[in-house]
Design an enzyme around this catalytic site. Structure first.
Site, PDB file in Angstrom:
ATOM      1  N   CYS A   1      49.613 -14.964  -2.850  1.00 33.83           N
ATOM      2  CA  CYS A   1      49.927 -14.335  -0.935  1.00 33.83           C
ATOM      3  C   CYS A   1      48.933 -13.389  -0.957  1.00 33.83           C
ATOM      4  O   CYS A   1      48.471 -12.802  -0.771  1.00 33.83           O
ATOM      5  CB  CYS A   1      51.630 -13.604  -0.968  1.00 33.83           C
ATOM      6  SG  CYS A   1      51.363 -13.369   0.165  1.00 33.83           S
TER       7      CYS A   1
ATOM      8  N   CYS B   1      50.125  -9.954   0.491  1.00 31.86           N
ATOM      9  CA  CYS B   1      50.442  -9.028  -0.172  1.00 31.86           C
ATOM     10  C   CYS B   1      49.195  -8.084  -1.090  1.00 31.86           C
ATOM     11  O   CYS B   1      48.119  -8.023  -1.160  1.00 31.86           O
ATOM     12  CB  CYS B   1      50.929  -9.662  -1.953  1.00 31.86           C
ATOM     13  SG  CYS B   1      52.392 -10.067  -1.437  1.00 31.86           S
TER      14      CYS B   1
ATOM     15  N   HIS C   1      56.793  -8.521  -0.448  1.00 37.46           N
ATOM     16  CA  HIS C   1      56.497 -10.119  -0.097  1.00 37.46           C
ATOM     17  C   HIS C   1      58.311 -10.545   0.514  1.00 37.46           C
ATOM     18  O   HIS C   1      57.680 -11.483   1.332  1.00 37.46           O
ATOM     19  CB  HIS C   1      56.538 -10.701  -1.933  1.00 37.46           C
ATOM     20  CG  HIS C   1      55.447 -12.435  -1.206  1.00 37.46           C
ATOM     21  ND1 HIS C   1      54.634 -12.768  -0.418  1.00 37.46           N
ATOM     22  CD2 HIS C   1      56.512 -13.872  -0.640  1.00 37.46           C
ATOM     23  CE1 HIS C   1      54.793 -14.264   0.190  1.00 37.46           C
ATOM     24  NE2 HIS C   1      56.472 -14.940  -0.748  1.00 37.46           N
TER      25      HIS C   1
ATOM     26  N   ASN D   1      55.833 -14.750  14.701  1.00 39.65           N
ATOM     27  CA  ASN D   1      57.005 -16.037  14.210  1.00 39.65           C
ATOM     28  C   ASN D   1      57.006 -15.693  13.639  1.00 39.65           C
ATOM     29  O   ASN D   1      56.667 -15.234  12.139  1.00 39.65           O
ATOM     30  CB  ASN D   1      56.339 -16.951  14.289  1.00 39.65           C
ATOM     31  CG  ASN D   1      55.664 -16.465  15.946  1.00 39.65           C
ATOM     32  OD1 ASN D   1      55.442 -16.171  16.849  1.00 39.65           O
ATOM     33  ND2 ASN D   1      53.597 -17.515  15.640  1.00 39.65           N
TER      34      ASN D   1
ATOM     35  N   SER E   1      54.194 -20.471   7.556  1.00 39.32           N
ATOM     36  CA  SER E   1      54.486 -21.100   5.992  1.00 39.32           C
ATOM     37  C   SER E   1      54.554 -19.855   5.401  1.00 39.32           C
ATOM     38  O   SER E   1      55.056 -19.970   4.145  1.00 39.32           O
ATOM     39  CB  SER E   1      53.274 -21.618   6.016  1.00 39.32           C
ATOM     40  OG  SER E   1      52.129 -21.005   6.104  1.00 39.32           O
TER      41      SER E   1
ATOM     42  N   HIS F   1      55.528 -14.012   4.223  1.00 41.18           N
ATOM     43  CA  HIS F   1      55.285 -12.360   3.575  1.00 41.18           C
ATOM     44  C   HIS F   1      56.129 -11.755   4.647  1.00 41.18           C
ATOM     45  O   HIS F   1      55.261 -12.537   6.299  1.00 41.18           O
ATOM     46  CB  HIS F   1      54.384 -12.275   2.880  1.00 41.18           C
ATOM     47  CG  HIS F   1      53.763 -10.652   2.827  1.00 41.18           C
ATOM     48  ND1 HIS F   1      53.424 -10.822   1.685  1.00 41.18           N
ATOM     49  CD2 HIS F   1      54.109  -9.511   3.963  1.00 41.18           C
ATOM     50  CE1 HIS F   1      53.598  -8.996   1.473  1.00 41.18           C
ATOM     51  NE2 HIS F   1      53.823  -8.339   3.042  1.00 41.18           N
TER      52      HIS F   1
ATOM     53  N   HIS G   1      55.439 -10.635   8.110  1.00 38.39           N
ATOM     54  CA  HIS G   1      54.564 -10.126   9.609  1.00 38.39           C
ATOM     55  C   HIS G   1      54.482 -10.952  11.018  1.00 38.39           C
ATOM     56  O   HIS G   1      55.013 -11.551  10.645  1.00 38.39           O
ATOM     57  CB  HIS G   1      53.164 -10.539   8.830  1.00 38.39           C
ATOM     58  CG  HIS G   1      52.660 -12.038   8.438  1.00 38.39           C
ATOM     59  ND1 HIS G   1      53.353 -12.968   7.783  1.00 38.39           N
ATOM     60  CD2 HIS G   1      52.554 -12.762   9.644  1.00 38.39           C
ATOM     61  CE1 HIS G   1      53.394 -13.980   8.026  1.00 38.39           C
ATOM     62  NE2 HIS G   1      52.668 -14.154   9.752  1.00 38.39           N
TER      63      HIS G   1
ATOM     64  N   GLN H   1      51.532 -10.278  14.502  1.00 37.03           N
ATOM     65  CA  GLN H   1      50.455 -10.417  14.889  1.00 37.03           C
ATOM     66  C   GLN H   1      49.961  -9.636  16.554  1.00 37.03           C
ATOM     67  O   GLN H   1      50.734  -9.406  17.224  1.00 37.03           O
ATOM     68  CB  GLN H   1      49.639 -11.886  15.392  1.00 37.03           C
ATOM     69  CG  GLN H   1      49.913 -12.940  14.100  1.00 37.03           C
ATOM     70  CD  GLN H   1      49.534 -14.594  14.609  1.00 37.03           C
ATOM     71  OE1 GLN H   1      48.507 -14.258  14.487  1.00 37.03           O
ATOM     72  NE2 GLN H   1      50.764 -15.145  13.718  1.00 37.03           N
TER      73      GLN H   1
HETATM   74 ZN    ZN Z   1      53.273 -11.701   0.586  1.00 30.18          ZN
END
Ligand code: ZN
Length: 325
Positions: free
Chosen positions: A29, A32, A92, A132, A140, A143, A145, A147
């Protein structure tokens, strides 16, 4: 509203729920801690949140400064700005729904710091923070997150909202969001969570089945104007909402989450009331709300569900995440 259409026959695409258990750390990832990203940069071994400039920015320093002048009636202007990625957790496998409110408060604090810092840049007119979440909205990497786009232009949704806030203030002398909060409290059926500083509700005018607003009660135009107590309340509200989302169908619930903030163009923006909006694309466990003729063609949303019924479903759910019981 066309709530009677919810049970209409459907033979189209369904979305399979991914029930794969994720590892706490994924060596492959790029988000990570300690892993390398596409550009070769290595993530620090971060403990809470982590922000970095997007390796594939939508807006960035490399954008062309001069662009060819198109023939009329077309016009064009260069777009400048910064695009960043925000990791919500070093884990993650943890989404906001599974993070404790104190950890979510770290994310809100990061939004405060980033909006203040990027908004202070002379070329930045607006800071758009969003998340999103889920395959069905095109993400896809699981993890957790979000923006940030800090841009030299303002975004249409917030331009429209700014106009509505200002018009209501001018015509009534009152804040539009304050009136919305009063109306939601007065009805009560669509309120999912409330404490001293924040409230969460399915708005009367919800377009998506499970659309939710999370709103600080004190009017501020930007997230960085919230004090620490208000950040804690907002984090508790975000937790309450995302836990219920996941509990609804016992799956990681996809959505687009957006911070609705005023421009950072030096204007006063005294009427704008910052809030967070959740737009979940699913209306049944494996069924997407498609944007089609009415929405894309006509420009109006047709909601297939009643906001009161959908809020009742969310209100009936436990406040503890199903994986933690
Ligand atoms: Zn990750």
């Amino acid at each position: 509203m066309a709530g009677h259409r919810q049970q209409r026959p459907w033979i189209g695409k369904t979305v399979a729920a991914a029930a794969v258990a994720l590892p706490a750390f994924d060596p492959a990832c790029y988000l990570c801690p300690g892993n390398a990203r596409v550009g070769g940069a290595v993530n620090p071994r971060y403990q809470t949140t982590f922000v970095f400039d997007n390796d594939h920015p939508c807006v960035g320093a490399d954008a062309p400064r001069e662009i060819a002048v198109p023939p009329p009636p077309y016009r064009a202007e260069p777009a400048a700005g910064v695009a960043r990625v925000v990791c919500f957790s070093p884990r993650h496998d943890l989404t906001l729904a599974e993070m404790p409110p104190a950890a979510i408060a770290e994310v809100v604090d990061l939004w405060r710091v980033q909006t203040r810092e990027l908004g202070a840049r002379p070329e930045v007119r607006q800071v758009l923070c969003f998340e999103n979440k889920g395959d069905v909205v095109g993400v896809s990497n699981p993890h957790p997150h979000g923006q940030i786009y800090a841009t030299s232009f303002t975004w249409k949704t917030f331009d429209t909202e700014r106009g509505a806030f200002e018009r209501h203030q001018r015509e009534t002398g009152r804040g539009l969001m304050a009136d919305i909060i009063r109306a939601e409290q007065g009805d009560g059926r669509r309120v999912l969570h409330e404490d001293e500083h924040a409230i969460a509700f399915v708005p009367y005018f919800a377009r998506y089945a499970y659309e939710v607003y999370v709103v600080p009660k004190r009017r501020v135009a930007h997230v960085f104007e919230l004090n620490d107590a208000e950040v804690s309340s907002l984090a508790a509200a975000l937790s309450a909402v995302t836990v219920r989302f996941d509990n609804l169908w016992r799956m990681s619930f996809p959505y687009v989450q957006v911070l609705h903030q005023a421009p950072t163009d030096g204007g006063a923006h005294d009427a704008f009331h910052f809030f967070i909006g959740f737009n979940p694309p699913l209306r049944q466990p494996h069924l997407l709300k498609y944007l089609a003729g009415p929405e894309i063609g006509g420009g109006n949303f047709v909601s297939d569900t009643s906001p009161e019924a959908k809020a009742a479903e969310l209100r009936a759910l436990a406040a503890v995440h199903y994986k933690h019981t």
